[in-house]
Scaffold this motif. Sequence first.
Motif, PDB file in Angstrom:
ATOM      1  N   ARG A  95       3.889  -3.428   1.451  1.00  0.00           N
ATOM      2  CA  ARG A  95       4.144  -2.787   0.172  1.00  0.00           C
ATOM      3  C   ARG A  95       5.327  -1.847   0.342  1.00  0.00           C
ATOM      4  O   ARG A  95       5.312  -0.699  -0.043  1.00  0.00           O
ATOM      5  N   GLY A 111       5.466   2.066   1.184  1.00  0.00           N
ATOM      6  CA  GLY A 111       4.068   2.470   1.034  1.00  0.00           C
ATOM      7  C   GLY A 111       3.101   1.597   1.802  1.00  0.00           C
ATOM      8  O   GLY A 111       1.886   1.678   1.582  1.00  0.00           O
ATOM      9  N   THR A 167      -0.876   2.073   1.755  1.00  0.00           N
ATOM     10  CA  THR A 167      -1.654   1.031   1.102  1.00  0.00           C
ATOM     11  C   THR A 167      -2.673   0.438   2.067  1.00  0.00           C
ATOM     12  O   THR A 167      -3.816   0.147   1.679  1.00  0.00           O
ATOM     13  N   GLU A 181      -5.465   2.754   2.114  1.00  0.00           N
ATOM     14  CA  GLU A 181      -6.202   2.677   0.857  1.00  0.00           C
ATOM     15  C   GLU A 181      -7.052   1.407   0.791  1.00  0.00           C
ATOM     16  O   GLU A 181      -8.182   1.430   0.294  1.00  0.00           O
ATOM     17  N   GLN A 235      -7.565   7.383  -4.892  1.00  0.00           N
ATOM     18  CA  GLN A 235      -6.298   6.774  -4.509  1.00  0.00           C
ATOM     19  C   GLN A 235      -5.788   5.901  -5.641  1.00  0.00           C
ATOM     20  O   GLN A 235      -6.552   5.431  -6.477  1.00  0.00           O
ATOM     21  N   THR A 263      -2.088   3.297  -6.942  1.00  0.00           N
ATOM     22  CA  THR A 263      -0.732   2.771  -6.810  1.00  0.00           C
ATOM     23  C   THR A 263      -0.223   2.459  -8.201  1.00  0.00           C
ATOM     24  O   THR A 263      -0.981   1.976  -9.049  1.00  0.00           O
ATOM     25  N   THR A 275       2.697   5.347  -4.484  1.00  0.00           N
ATOM     26  CA  THR A 275       1.342   5.448  -3.949  1.00  0.00           C
ATOM     27  C   THR A 275       0.910   6.907  -3.922  1.00  0.00           C
ATOM     28  O   THR A 275       1.732   7.811  -3.773  1.00  0.00           O
ATOM     29  N   THR A 293      -2.708   9.360  -2.612  1.00  0.00           N
ATOM     30  CA  THR A 293      -4.060   9.457  -2.078  1.00  0.00           C
ATOM     31  C   THR A 293      -4.493  10.921  -2.096  1.00  0.00           C
ATOM     32  O   THR A 293      -3.760  11.791  -1.647  1.00  0.00           O
TER      33      THR A 293
END
Length: 399
Positions: free
Chosen positions: A102, A105, A109, A112, A284, A286, A391, A393
């Motif tokens: 990604r 990110g 990710t 996540e 979290q 995106t 992103t 979190t």
Amino acid sequence: MSRPRTGPMQSAGREVVLAEAVRTPMGKGHPEKGWYRDTHPNEMLAACYDELLARADLRATEVEDLVIGCTAPFGEQSRNIGRNAWLQAGHPPEVPAVTLDRRCGSAQTAAEMGAGLVGSGTHDIVIAGGVEHMGRVPINSPGEISKLYGDPWPAELREQYSFVHQGESAELIAEQWAIERAEMDEFAVRSHRLAAQANSEGRFDAEIVPMELVGETRRNDQGIRPDTELAALAQLKTPFRAENGRITAGTSSQISDGAAAVLLTSRTAANEFELDARARVLDQTTVGVDPIIMLTGPIPATRKLLDRNGLSIDDIDLIEINEAFASVVLAWEREFKPDMDRVNVNGGAIALGHPVGATGARLMATLVAEMERRDVELGLVTMCCGGGLGTATLIERAG
């Protein structure tokens, strides 16, 4: 101050514990001068695996999955590096792995997705993170591969979007948010100053895995320049725009090598294996943004998490926003007006480096260690990603 005890993620599933978080030293992504010039990327990631298992006193067979980010899965980083590094470290082949992309990110990710596997009840113990060896697999590798096997942006897609270099995107952000070069230069000096201070005070010791590199044990980051001054930054060229440019190498993240990983578990597993419940993943997200001015993702990603958790930016004790370019962070600052004494308090990618596939997990390791050092409760990690993604979190100290 009001604090959420259960975010949307936990209300829909199980509590996700962050038991450990580690990273390698960040080396310059240079084929001749970088600390990792003689190191295969498998070794970098394997060092993180080994350190997590050792710190947790956990058998490798107890890990149920590996979720790893890498933005250039070519050459030495190809064919599922997440699994290759695990096998090279001598760990059991029964543990599966996946490598994902990604863009910048990727590691966040990966964490996540690992949290999602734990929260859903699919697994109890997952290692997630990322790796990038930009010195041996250069950032322009996708372009070279495209010459052989085709363009990822064919004419039909280019008719819809005029794709630009990320540096041009950073210039567009500086224009839209009226961020002058001098302000970005000041931010770059801040990054190096804070990183140098954190290094000298040993603040990174809790997260760094010492590595034997080019004949020495490395315990710090190669890219920090404590003597960075405004006068020197003012002399740098603007490589993305020859005329009227504002972004320079000094206000851009460093091309770097490194790896980082986190150990994620259910609360039940943490109790069973007597693991430290250092923090928990509270929520979290995106988001997608315009793929031309592609680096604005942290703005809507942050806003989404704050809104659905009933928080304001002032409720967040510490924030790590990736310093892809100074303009990215300063545009985000203009939108949220945070207390900057809570933001990137140990410097960021401008000083420490940005091994793109690993940085998301590095930010988590840095954040959790600093939250413990300051004894604070809520933290946020957010990043921009190439192609127009963001992103975020939300992390809470676990009781």
